[in-house]
Motif scaffolding. Structure first.
Motif, PDB file in Angstrom:
ATOM      1  N   MET A  44       2.138   9.836   2.505  1.00 45.84           N
ATOM      2  CA  MET A  44       3.313   9.649   1.646  1.00 45.84           C
ATOM      3  C   MET A  44       3.648  10.945   0.925  1.00 45.84           C
ATOM      4  O   MET A  44       4.814  11.364   0.859  1.00 45.84           O
ATOM      5  N   ALA A  45       2.623  11.605   0.389  1.00 40.03           N
ATOM      6  CA  ALA A  45       2.829  12.854  -0.342  1.00 40.03           C
ATOM      7  C   ALA A  45       3.464  13.919   0.545  1.00 40.03           C
ATOM      8  O   ALA A  45       4.379  14.640   0.110  1.00 40.03           O
ATOM      9  N   ALA A  46       2.991  14.019   1.786  1.00 37.66           N
ATOM     10  CA  ALA A  46       3.527  15.029   2.706  1.00 37.66           C
ATOM     11  C   ALA A  46       5.000  14.778   2.986  1.00 37.66           C
ATOM     12  O   ALA A  46       5.812  15.722   3.025  1.00 37.66           O
ATOM     13  N   GLU A  47       5.372  13.505   3.175  1.00 37.60           N
ATOM     14  CA  GLU A  47       6.773  13.178   3.463  1.00 37.60           C
ATOM     15  C   GLU A  47       7.660  13.442   2.249  1.00 37.60           C
ATOM     16  O   GLU A  47       8.767  13.979   2.379  1.00 37.60           O
ATOM     17  N   VAL A  48       7.175  13.087   1.059  1.00 41.42           N
ATOM     18  CA  VAL A  48       7.958  13.314  -0.161  1.00 41.42           C
ATOM     19  C   VAL A  48       8.162  14.805  -0.385  1.00 41.42           C
ATOM     20  O   VAL A  48       9.273  15.260  -0.702  1.00 41.42           O
ATOM     21  N   GLU A  49       7.113  15.592  -0.215  1.00 40.85           N
ATOM     22  CA  GLU A  49       7.219  17.039  -0.429  1.00 40.85           C
ATOM     23  C   GLU A  49       8.206  17.666   0.560  1.00 40.85           C
ATOM     24  O   GLU A  49       9.023  18.515   0.190  1.00 40.85           O
ATOM     25  N   GLU A  50       8.151  17.181   1.802  1.00 39.06           N
ATOM     26  CA  GLU A  50       9.066  17.726   2.819  1.00 39.06           C
ATOM     27  C   GLU A  50      10.510  17.356   2.515  1.00 39.06           C
ATOM     28  O   GLU A  50      11.406  18.211   2.560  1.00 39.06           O
ATOM     29  N   LYS A  51      10.759  16.098   2.167  1.00 41.00           N
ATOM     30  CA  LYS A  51      12.129  15.625   1.980  1.00 41.00           C
ATOM     31  C   LYS A  51      12.750  16.081   0.665  1.00 41.00           C
ATOM     32  O   LYS A  51      13.970  16.010   0.500  1.00 41.00           O
ATOM     33  N   THR A  52      11.899  16.530  -0.274  1.00 32.78           N
ATOM     34  CA  THR A  52      12.441  17.055  -1.537  1.00 32.78           C
ATOM     35  C   THR A  52      12.365  18.584  -1.568  1.00 32.78           C
ATOM     36  O   THR A  52      12.570  19.192  -2.625  1.00 32.78           O
ATOM     37  N   ASP A  53      12.074  19.192  -0.418  1.00 30.07           N
ATOM     38  CA  ASP A  53      11.946  20.652  -0.332  1.00 30.07           C
ATOM     39  C   ASP A  53      10.940  21.195  -1.349  1.00 30.07           C
ATOM     40  O   ASP A  53      11.144  22.251  -1.959  1.00 30.07           O
ATOM     41  N   GLY A  54       9.859  20.437  -1.532  1.00 35.56           N
ATOM     42  CA  GLY A  54       8.790  20.904  -2.407  1.00 35.56           C
ATOM     43  C   GLY A  54       9.004  20.640  -3.887  1.00 35.56           C
ATOM     44  O   GLY A  54       8.176  21.039  -4.711  1.00 35.56           O
ATOM     45  N   ARG A  55      10.107  19.978  -4.249  1.00 40.35           N
ATOM     46  CA  ARG A  55      10.352  19.710  -5.676  1.00 40.35           C
ATOM     47  C   ARG A  55       9.366  18.702  -6.255  1.00 40.35           C
ATOM     48  O   ARG A  55       8.962  18.787  -7.407  1.00 40.35           O
ATOM     49  N   ILE A  56       9.027  17.687  -5.448  1.00 41.32           N
ATOM     50  CA  ILE A  56       8.135  16.621  -5.920  1.00 41.32           C
ATOM     51  C   ILE A  56       6.857  16.633  -5.092  1.00 41.32           C
ATOM     52  O   ILE A  56       6.907  16.574  -3.858  1.00 41.32           O
ATOM     53  N   CYS A  57       5.747  16.734  -5.763  1.00 40.23           N
ATOM     54  CA  CYS A  57       4.441  16.716  -5.103  1.00 40.23           C
ATOM     55  C   CYS A  57       3.626  15.541  -5.621  1.00 40.23           C
ATOM     56  O   CYS A  57       3.802  15.111  -6.766  1.00 40.23           O
ATOM     57  N   ILE A  58       2.757  15.034  -4.779  1.00 34.27           N
ATOM     58  CA  ILE A  58       1.840  13.963  -5.167  1.00 34.27           C
ATOM     59  C   ILE A  58       0.419  14.458  -4.950  1.00 34.27           C
ATOM     60  O   ILE A  58       0.051  14.833  -3.833  1.00 34.27           O
ATOM     61  N   GLU A  59      -0.369  14.479  -6.006  1.00 38.44           N
ATOM     62  CA  GLU A  59      -1.764  14.897  -5.937  1.00 38.44           C
ATOM     63  C   GLU A  59      -2.637  13.653  -5.977  1.00 38.44           C
ATOM     64  O   GLU A  59      -2.582  12.867  -6.936  1.00 38.44           O
ATOM     65  N   VAL A  60      -3.443  13.456  -4.950  1.00 37.59           N
ATOM     66  CA  VAL A  60      -4.296  12.269  -4.858  1.00 37.59           C
ATOM     67  C   VAL A  60      -5.685  12.588  -5.409  1.00 37.59           C
ATOM     68  O   VAL A  60      -6.312  13.566  -5.001  1.00 37.59           O
ATOM     69  N   PHE A  61      -6.156  11.752  -6.327  1.00 40.55           N
ATOM     70  CA  PHE A  61      -7.495  11.889  -6.886  1.00 40.55           C
ATOM     71  C   PHE A  61      -8.355  10.730  -6.381  1.00 40.55           C
ATOM     72  O   PHE A  61      -8.278   9.616  -6.910  1.00 40.55           O
ATOM     73  N   PRO A  62      -9.165  10.938  -5.331  1.00 39.58           N
ATOM     74  CA  PRO A  62      -9.985   9.860  -4.772  1.00 39.58           C
ATOM     75  C   PRO A  62     -11.300   9.690  -5.535  1.00 39.58           C
ATOM     76  O   PRO A  62     -11.534  10.349  -6.561  1.00 39.58           O
ATOM     77  N   SER A  63     -12.151   8.785  -5.024  1.00 41.81           N
ATOM     78  CA  SER A  63     -13.525   8.605  -5.512  1.00 41.81           C
ATOM     79  C   SER A  63     -13.612   8.275  -7.003  1.00 41.81           C
ATOM     80  O   SER A  63     -14.526   8.721  -7.695  1.00 41.81           O
ATOM     81  N   SER A  64     -12.638   7.522  -7.504  1.00 40.87           N
ATOM     82  CA  SER A  64     -12.645   7.086  -8.914  1.00 40.87           C
ATOM     83  C   SER A  64     -12.682   8.251  -9.898  1.00 40.87           C
ATOM     84  O   SER A  64     -13.192   8.113 -11.017  1.00 40.87           O
ATOM     85  N   GLN A  65     -12.126   9.401  -9.514  1.00 39.07           N
ATOM     86  CA  GLN A  65     -12.141  10.559 -10.409  1.00 39.07           C
ATOM     87  C   GLN A  65     -11.377  10.287 -11.705  1.00 39.07           C
ATOM     88  O   GLN A  65     -11.711  10.849 -12.755  1.00 39.07           O
ATOM     89  N   LEU A  66     -10.363   9.441 -11.642  1.00 43.50           N
ATOM     90  CA  LEU A  66      -9.574   9.130 -12.831  1.00 43.50           C
ATOM     91  C   LEU A  66      -9.950   7.783 -13.438  1.00 43.50           C
ATOM     92  O   LEU A  66      -9.327   7.341 -14.403  1.00 43.50           O
ATOM     93  N   GLY A  67     -10.973   7.137 -12.869  1.00 43.10           N
ATOM     94  CA  GLY A  67     -11.414   5.845 -13.396  1.00 43.10           C
ATOM     95  C   GLY A  67     -11.469   4.772 -12.327  1.00 43.10           C
ATOM     96  O   GLY A  67     -11.028   4.979 -11.200  1.00 43.10           O
ATOM     97  N   GLU A  68     -12.043   3.622 -12.690  1.00 44.66           N
ATOM     98  CA  GLU A  68     -12.088   2.486 -11.773  1.00 44.66           C
ATOM     99  C   GLU A  68     -10.724   1.792 -11.739  1.00 44.66           C
ATOM    100  O   GLU A  68      -9.851   2.062 -12.553  1.00 44.66           O
ATOM    101  N   GLU A  69     -10.569   0.866 -10.778  1.00 44.25           N
ATOM    102  CA  GLU A  69      -9.246   0.302 -10.520  1.00 44.25           C
ATOM    103  C   GLU A  69      -8.566  -0.287 -11.756  1.00 44.25           C
ATOM    104  O   GLU A  69      -7.404   0.035 -12.050  1.00 44.25           O
ATOM    105  N   LYS A  70      -9.260  -1.141 -12.486  1.00 38.57           N
ATOM    106  CA  LYS A  70      -8.599  -1.814 -13.610  1.00 38.57           C
ATOM    107  C   LYS A  70      -8.189  -0.817 -14.697  1.00 38.57           C
ATOM    108  O   LYS A  70      -7.125  -0.945 -15.303  1.00 38.57           O
TER     109      LYS A  70
END
Length: 323
Positions: A44-70
């Motif tokens: 999703m991030a790759a498609e958004v970055e391509e279609k917005t010419d790099g204006r919008i980026c999505i950075e994914v933080f896996p492995s609960s780096q930002l916390g657990e689901e709830k």
């Protein structure tokens, strides 16, 4: 509300792509890098970055780096995090309709689940998220759970009689086992292997990747593909973040999210096939093509107990009638 840890904040601050984009959206996932849900959001991030010419980026933080689901769901509601990928089960206290997705045998097959979630019913469910400051963008595949045990091949509902199965600490699953004539034994996931090995329980239930990665196939070689539970996964955005986007960018993100669901589902199917092949090679016996009708009919008292309002009864009926 639980706020981000110092480590999590440092991770956000050090995101490498942040400086190259006009807007960087932070997306959380509890699964490790390379897992199908993580790779789906990356697509999703790759498609958004391509279609917005790099204006919008999505950075994914896996492995609960930002916390657990709830925790991360709550942070997304408040706009501290922009996006989250989580199981429907983690939204039960926020969007009550998601509880219905944990009903046994609600979905006849994986394709049936996809058709329901990608259609009008999925859009209707999405409205419940928006009322709670979340924008539902895409429904991912969380796999299907089936029974496995150490004693015998389960080919009919009669074979379950009196058997002891570990289930999650959830009243619906306890009642499901009772309706099937078996005994539910809630316990932590980490205790399942030794409990099967020592005969405390006869088996458990989960999907192929978990059956494989947990080592449970070593001590419970009979896997019955009954697919009693299929719980969707959701990619959601903070409503406050969503409202900062132009209508054009909203459309780009929505389309990219839906396209990413196709990627994620394909990756999940590949992972399931690989795990199935691995456990079969190790000696597991897969019981297929069972008649699910008696299993489904046995759920009548469970549905009567948990589907209690006219609205929920109507929704279940429409899900069951979806092709």
């Amino acid at each position: 509300m639980k706020f981000l840890t110092t480590t999590a904040l440092a991770l956000l601050a050090s995101a490498g792509i942040a400086g190259a984009c006009e807007m960087t959206l932070r997306s959380s996932d509890t699964h490790p890098d390379g897992y199908p849900t993580v790779e789906g959001v990356k697509a999703m991030a790759a498609e958004v970055e391509e279609k917005t010419d790099g204006r919008i980026c999505i950075e994914v933080f896996p492995s609960s780096q930002l916390g657990e689901e709830k925790d991360t769901i709550e942070q997304t509601q408040f706009g501290v995090i922009d996006m989250v990928r989580a199981s429907f089960g983690s939204f039960n206290d926020i969007v009550p309709v998601t509880q219905l997705m944990s009903l046994p045998y609600l979905f006849r097959s994986v394709d049936h689940m996809h058709n329901v979630m990608d259609g009008p019913i999925g859009e209707e469910i999405a409205a419940g998220f928006e009322e709670n400051d979340l924008i539902a963008l895409a429904y991912y595949d969380g796999g299907s759970r089936s029974f496995y045990n150490s004693q015998k091949p389960i080919q009919s509902i009669e074979d379950l009689e009196g058997m002891k199965f570990r289930v999650m600490q959830n009243d619906v699953f306890v009642d499901m086992m009772s309706a099937l004539g078996a005994n539910a034994t809630p316990m932590p996931y980490g205790e399942v292997y030794s409990s099967i090995q020592t005969g405390v329980i006869d088996g458990a239930e989960n999907n192929f990747p978990s059956y494989d990665s947990s080592g449970h196939a070593e001590v419970a070689k009979y896997f019955t593909l009954d697919e009693h539970l299929m719980v969707p996964e959701l990619v959601a955005m903070s409503k406050s973040t969503w409202e900062k986007l132009s209508p054009e960018d909203q459309q780009i993100i929505r389309e990219a999210a839906r396209n990413s669901a196709t990627v994620q589902r394909e990756l999940w199917a590949e992972q399931e096939r690989a795990s199935e092949e691995k456990v079969v090679e190790a000696g597991a016996e897969i019981i297929r093509d069972i008649d699910k009708t008696p299993f489904i009919e046995a759920m009548a008292p469970v549905y009567e107990k948990y589907v209690t309002t006219p609205e929920s009864q109507d929704l279940v009926k429409r899900i069951q009638e979806t092709e």
